[in-house]
Scaffold this motif. Sequence first.
Motif, PDB file in Angstrom:
ATOM      1  N   SER A 130       0.855  -1.173   0.000  1.00 52.98           N
ATOM      2  CA  SER A 130       0.000   0.000   0.000  1.00 52.98           C
ATOM      3  C   SER A 130       0.898   1.232   0.000  1.00 52.98           C
ATOM      4  CB  SER A 130      -0.861  -0.029   1.276  1.00 52.98           C
ATOM      5  OG  SER A 130      -1.535   1.189   1.456  1.00 52.98           O
ATOM      6  N   SER A 139      -4.813   6.900   0.014  1.00 50.24           N
ATOM      7  CA  SER A 139      -4.002   6.190  -0.972  1.00 50.24           C
ATOM      8  C   SER A 139      -3.457   7.127  -2.045  1.00 50.24           C
ATOM      9  CB  SER A 139      -4.867   5.111  -1.624  1.00 50.24           C
ATOM     10  OG  SER A 139      -4.175   4.540  -2.704  1.00 50.24           O
ATOM     11  N   GLU A 142      -1.816   2.373  -6.599  1.00 52.72           N
ATOM     12  CA  GLU A 142      -2.086   0.964  -6.355  1.00 52.72           C
ATOM     13  C   GLU A 142      -0.838   0.153  -6.669  1.00 52.72           C
ATOM     14  OE1 GLU A 142      -5.226  -2.511  -7.612  1.00 52.72           O
ATOM     15  OE2 GLU A 142      -5.509  -0.499  -8.437  1.00 52.72           O
TER      16      GLU A 142
END
Length: 592
Positions: A130, A139, A142
């Motif tokens: 992550s 985030s 990916e």
Amino acid sequence: LPYNTIEHVFASLPQMERGVAKVLGGDPKGNNFLYTNGKCVIIRNIENPAIADIYTEHAHPVVVAKYSPSGFYIASGDASGKIRIWDTTQKEHLLKYEYTPLSGKIKDIAWTEDSKRIAVAGDGREKFASVFLWDTGSSVGELSGHSKLINSVDIRQQRPFRIVTGSDDTTASFFEGPPFKFKCTLSQHSQFVNCVRFSPDGSRFATGSADGQIFIYDGKTGDLIGSLGGEKAHKGGIYAVSWSPDSSQMISASGDKTVKLWDVGATTAVTTFNMGTDVADQQLGCLWQKDHLLSISLSGYINYLDKNSPDRPLRTIKGHSKSIQCLTVHKNDGRTYIYSGKTGQNDSFSGKGHTNQVSKMVTDDANDLVTCSMDDTLRFTNLGKQEYSASDVVKMDSQPKSVSTAAGGLSLAVCIGQIILLKDKKKVFTLDNLGYEPEVGAIHPGGTTVAVGGADEKIHLYSIQGNTLKDNGQTMAVKGVVTDLAYSHDGAYLAAVDDKKVATVFTVADGYSFYGHHAKPVTLAWSPDNEHFATGGMDMMVYVWTVGDSDKRIKIPDSHKLHHVSSLVWIDENTLVTTSHDASVKQWTITY
């Protein structure tokens, strides 16, 4: 209450596992390095490793810790998938943020050079890595592309940022960003990829694998440049690589028990450091920090490598990596030495040591360290020689639990179901069929009386007559099963602790009881002043009591945060040393 200050922390070594790489973290200023043991993160000064600090706030075993490039924070990741980001500048190490980016063990952590983004990699159910903003946890891409857990992650320290990961699926993956997205798979390795690292200047990155190969790639494009060392870099698996500050060289640590120093441009090894021939000499981690080249052996030893002397490290840091059971102190030529005992072999003595856990140790007036172990022996080790000798091992009929010594060559061993008197390292008298289970014993400093604490909640007194022990039928009741007992150095008092959390002191005339522990106290030690004694318990507390005044107690809370205190010893009237199953030894200054 008077204030007690901690003077020294004798830190534990990294906890090692065969075939598992150990990540060492270095601070950007080059002063400290980091590693983990159990639930602790250990920070050590690289010039003077005796200066150490221990962070104990993780609830689960912590696997990896890394400094932010700013140097102000450390991010540490544990076996439950939790990452804690905490302050390095304050003694309290205040928690800044906490996240759970993965559902399994975190194996590696990397920061961007602006200290704003963090990538973590490891094991998990839905994903193996992550990348997120450090202050919100949101985030920034990916990190997909692997089918098995990820062992290693690194971020290029220049823009444009790049991320590389190495996995048990034998591949490395290359990502561009931010936001980070998958660019390509690097499939050159044939075994687990254990370590991936960008050079400090960002021009290249290296991957090290269990197949013994190191490949070098372009840091911006991810294109393969070549490999180190021809067909193979090492004869065994490679667990770690670390670049030199100028990006021209690299060290690699291998299961073939060597560390190699590479000229990356020439793809050849400049130096091979031979670390030994034993399994324990496998090299599972390394760090190049300023002028220091460090490696970690499977034994947990931290080696400072010497480029000019590849077969002999500049120094090796030894210590404990498992729980410490017992401790004693010995004065020699005006210097005080602390001896601590653990499971298995002790590295500070040459020769063969105990084969099982050492449960108790004391020193006698003949300059011997006397230890008893679950291997059913008592051992006398001369502290002048610091060497275990085969002749001074006394075999017991059953497992010894406790040993005590007194002047004139006397020793007392309390074993399961037996009490044994020894004189000059030989058994002279055995008492069995006691009618109670003995737990711990002490010889009066005058060498006339023996006190044995039992599971029957009593202390039994025996007199020493020549080479025999005589039961005088004299007992003293305590509140519970006796867990430790000791005479004061002047012989005026006998103190005992029991599993009902009570410390009791007897004079030859009367007894006093001291209350305070919240859980079973397991160890006690008298101060040289004979006025104070310390007790340590399962409640992680240490108390220092005053004989004449049971209300006057000094409390050292959280002396060892994660595990109870397993042993105590006084160096002088104001200096107490504690040890614990967290494998650390701490020295405290006590002020009354």
